[in-house]
Scaffold this motif. Structure first.
Motif, PDB file in Angstrom:
ATOM      1  N   GLY A 119       7.402  14.236 -65.697  1.00 33.58           N
ATOM      2  CA  GLY A 119       6.029  15.169 -65.746  1.00 33.58           C
ATOM      3  C   GLY A 119       5.336  13.870 -66.279  1.00 33.58           C
ATOM      4  N   VAL A 120       6.092  13.064 -67.065  1.00 30.15           N
ATOM      5  CA  VAL A 120       5.369  11.392 -68.137  1.00 30.15           C
ATOM      6  C   VAL A 120       5.810  10.704 -67.617  1.00 30.15           C
ATOM      7  CG1 VAL A 120       5.421  10.236 -69.838  1.00 30.15           C
ATOM      8  CG2 VAL A 120       6.372  12.566 -70.184  1.00 30.15           C
ATOM      9  N   LEU A 121       6.109  10.340 -66.113  1.00 32.22           N
ATOM     10  CA  LEU A 121       6.460   9.209 -65.586  1.00 32.22           C
ATOM     11  C   LEU A 121       5.488   9.502 -64.057  1.00 32.22           C
ATOM     12  CD1 LEU A 121      10.159   8.350 -65.211  1.00 32.22           C
ATOM     13  CD2 LEU A 121       8.410   6.835 -66.412  1.00 32.22           C
ATOM     14  N   ASN A 122       5.105  10.264 -63.926  1.00 31.26           N
ATOM     15  CA  ASN A 122       4.753  10.938 -62.869  1.00 31.26           C
ATOM     16  C   ASN A 122       3.093  10.714 -63.729  1.00 31.26           C
ATOM     17  OD1 ASN A 122       5.545  11.525 -61.004  1.00 31.26           O
ATOM     18  ND2 ASN A 122       5.953  13.301 -61.664  1.00 31.26           N
ATOM     19  N   SER A 123       2.523  10.937 -64.341  1.00 33.88           N
ATOM     20  CA  SER A 123       1.150  10.101 -65.216  1.00 33.88           C
ATOM     21  C   SER A 123       1.343   8.798 -65.800  1.00 33.88           C
ATOM     22  CB  SER A 123       1.423  11.391 -66.808  1.00 33.88           C
ATOM     23  OG  SER A 123       1.244  12.119 -66.582  1.00 33.88           O
ATOM     24  N   LEU A 124       2.545   8.175 -66.102  1.00 34.94           N
ATOM     25  CA  LEU A 124       2.177   7.003 -66.231  1.00 34.94           C
ATOM     26  C   LEU A 124       1.988   6.474 -64.078  1.00 34.94           C
ATOM     27  CD1 LEU A 124       5.079   6.528 -68.877  1.00 34.94           C
ATOM     28  CD2 LEU A 124       2.327   6.155 -68.762  1.00 34.94           C
ATOM     29  N   ALA A 125       2.967   7.072 -63.505  1.00 35.50           N
ATOM     30  CA  ALA A 125       1.924   6.400 -62.710  1.00 35.50           C
ATOM     31  C   ALA A 125       1.188   6.638 -61.307  1.00 35.50           C
ATOM     32  CB  ALA A 125       3.525   7.120 -61.059  1.00 35.50           C
ATOM     33  N   ALA A 138      12.941   2.526 -67.067  1.00 38.00           N
ATOM     34  CA  ALA A 138      11.375   3.336 -68.343  1.00 38.00           C
ATOM     35  C   ALA A 138      12.104   5.191 -68.342  1.00 38.00           C
ATOM     36  CB  ALA A 138      10.417   3.742 -66.897  1.00 38.00           C
ATOM     37  N   SER A 139      12.621   5.884 -67.360  1.00 33.91           N
ATOM     38  CA  SER A 139      13.707   7.259 -68.053  1.00 33.91           C
ATOM     39  C   SER A 139      14.574   7.279 -68.965  1.00 33.91           C
ATOM     40  CB  SER A 139      13.597   7.831 -66.100  1.00 33.91           C
ATOM     41  OG  SER A 139      14.816   8.754 -66.443  1.00 33.91           O
ATOM     42  N   GLU A 140      15.206   5.564 -68.910  1.00 38.60           N
ATOM     43  CA  GLU A 140      16.114   5.892 -69.598  1.00 38.60           C
ATOM     44  C   GLU A 140      16.213   5.817 -70.613  1.00 38.60           C
ATOM     45  OE1 GLU A 140      19.558   2.243 -71.128  1.00 38.60           O
ATOM     46  OE2 GLU A 140      19.373   2.565 -68.971  1.00 38.60           O
ATOM     47  N   LEU A 141      14.825   4.938 -71.605  1.00 39.21           N
ATOM     48  CA  LEU A 141      14.189   4.357 -72.188  1.00 39.21           C
ATOM     49  C   LEU A 141      13.758   5.592 -73.066  1.00 39.21           C
ATOM     50  CD1 LEU A 141      12.692   1.027 -72.078  1.00 39.21           C
ATOM     51  CD2 LEU A 141      15.182   1.277 -73.712  1.00 39.21           C
ATOM     52  N   PHE A 142      12.937   6.554 -72.249  1.00 37.15           N
ATOM     53  CA  PHE A 142      12.046   7.762 -72.524  1.00 37.15           C
ATOM     54  C   PHE A 142      12.895   8.421 -72.932  1.00 37.15           C
ATOM     55  CE2 PHE A 142       7.991   7.449 -69.812  1.00 37.15           C
ATOM     56  CZ  PHE A 142       7.591   6.632 -70.658  1.00 37.15           C
ATOM     57  N   HIS A 143      14.249   8.900 -72.042  1.00 40.91           N
ATOM     58  CA  HIS A 143      15.416   9.789 -72.821  1.00 40.91           C
ATOM     59  C   HIS A 143      15.959   9.216 -74.292  1.00 40.91           C
ATOM     60  CE1 HIS A 143      15.706  10.905 -68.757  1.00 40.91           C
ATOM     61  NE2 HIS A 143      17.102  12.036 -68.762  1.00 40.91           N
ATOM     62  N   GLN A 144      16.235   8.080 -75.040  1.00 41.79           N
ATOM     63  CA  GLN A 144      16.808   7.716 -76.040  1.00 41.79           C
ATOM     64  C   GLN A 144      15.851   8.538 -76.874  1.00 41.79           C
ATOM     65  OE1 GLN A 144      17.042   3.346 -75.570  1.00 41.79           O
ATOM     66  NE2 GLN A 144      18.609   3.502 -73.914  1.00 41.79           N
ATOM     67  N   TRP A 145      14.430   7.990 -76.812  1.00 44.60           N
ATOM     68  CA  TRP A 145      13.236   8.304 -77.616  1.00 44.60           C
ATOM     69  C   TRP A 145      13.253   9.417 -78.144  1.00 44.60           C
ATOM     70  CZ3 TRP A 145       8.921  10.084 -76.669  1.00 44.60           C
ATOM     71  CH2 TRP A 145       7.550  11.068 -77.606  1.00 44.60           C
ATOM     72  N   PHE A 146      13.178   9.850 -76.563  1.00 46.85           N
ATOM     73  CA  PHE A 146      13.351  11.607 -76.624  1.00 46.85           C
ATOM     74  C   PHE A 146      14.113  12.934 -77.570  1.00 46.85           C
ATOM     75  CE2 PHE A 146      12.168  15.665 -74.971  1.00 46.85           C
ATOM     76  CZ  PHE A 146      10.948  16.388 -75.434  1.00 46.85           C
ATOM     77  N   ARG A 147      15.027  11.567 -77.589  1.00 50.56           N
ATOM     78  CA  ARG A 147      16.463  12.057 -78.756  1.00 50.56           C
ATOM     79  C   ARG A 147      16.160  12.511 -79.487  1.00 50.56           C
ATOM     80  NH1 ARG A 147      21.519  13.847 -77.991  1.00 50.56           N
ATOM     81  NH2 ARG A 147      21.347  14.094 -75.700  1.00 50.56           N
ATOM     82  N   MET A 148      15.161  10.765 -80.186  1.00 51.96           N
ATOM     83  CA  MET A 148      15.776  10.667 -81.414  1.00 51.96           C
ATOM     84  C   MET A 148      14.527  11.664 -82.247  1.00 51.96           C
ATOM     85  SD  MET A 148      14.903   6.550 -80.778  1.00 51.96           S
ATOM     86  CE  MET A 148      14.175   6.304 -82.818  1.00 51.96           C
ATOM     87  N   VAL A 149      13.498  12.067 -81.456  1.00 48.68           N
ATOM     88  CA  VAL A 149      12.527  13.234 -81.683  1.00 48.68           C
ATOM     89  C   VAL A 149      13.144  14.178 -82.513  1.00 48.68           C
ATOM     90  CG1 VAL A 149      10.456  14.374 -80.946  1.00 48.68           C
ATOM     91  CG2 VAL A 149      10.309  11.899 -80.439  1.00 48.68           C
TER      92      VAL A 149
END
Length: 194
Positions: A48-54, A73-84
């Motif tokens: 959903g976030v990537l669709n917004s960015l696209a 981008a998806s991999e980086l988002f996964h890493q950050w989201f897990r950090m949250v």
């Protein structure tokens, strides 16, 4: 900035931001408790976030210039989201986020786009939480966490901007901030006449 090292600056920022948001141990417990269920919804959230960015021309241009693939981008988002959901919201965590913010600034990601992306993450996450029937307390705790993350990342922009401006001009942080306030006042007065 002159008197504090970057590590001290970020450590202080981490503590002040937690205090301001009233981000307490109970909030982190709530966020961690929902993670096992929410982690199963990460792919749709990030899609959903990537669709917004696209759908955003600025985001597409930045990704193209940086050579950032959709997969990366998806991999980086996964890493950050897990950090949250798994990090401690301490100085170490804040230093990781500060570096993320600096990486975004380095690649020309605007602060506006950072804020919009965080908004997309919040929206997608809150939508996923409805399916998990999470309580308002959990949602509130997650929102605090998102804002803490955003604050730390955005402060890296401000730190970089003030450091480079001071180095290039010799103008102190205090004078720079005064100039910004004066210009803001001038623009505010112009808008009053519109």
């Amino acid at each position: 900035m002159g008197e504090l090292s970057i590590k001290e600056y970020v450590g202080r920022l981490a503590g002040e931001s937690r205090e301001y948001l009233k981000l307490a141990a109970e909030d982190l417990e709530r966020v961690r408790s929902v993670w096992p269920s929410l982690s199963k919804e990460v792919n749709p959230i990030i899609s959903g976030v990537l669709n917004s960015l696209a759908s955003n021309k600025e985001a597409l241009e930045i990704a193209k210039k940086a050579g950032l693939s959709l997969e990366r981008a998806s991999e980086l988002f996964h890493q950050w989201f897990r950090m949250v959901f798994e990090e401690n919201y301490d100085e170490g965590h804040a230093l990781k986020l500060f570096r993320i913010g600096l990486a975004h600034a380095k690649h020309g990601v605007s602060e506006k786009l950072m804020i919009l992306t965080m908004g997309a993450f919040m929206g997608e996450t809150l939508q996923a939480l409805k399916g998990l029937q999470a309580t308002g307390e959990v949602e509130n705790s997650i929102c605090k966490c998102f804002f803490w993350n955003l604050c730390i990342m955005l402060q890296s922009y401000d730190f970089s901007r003030q450091s480079s401006f001071s180095k290039a001009t010799g103008i102190s942080k205090q004078l720079f901030e005064r100039l910004v306030r004066l210009k803001a006042d001038e623009i505010y007065e112009q808008l009053e006449k519109v």
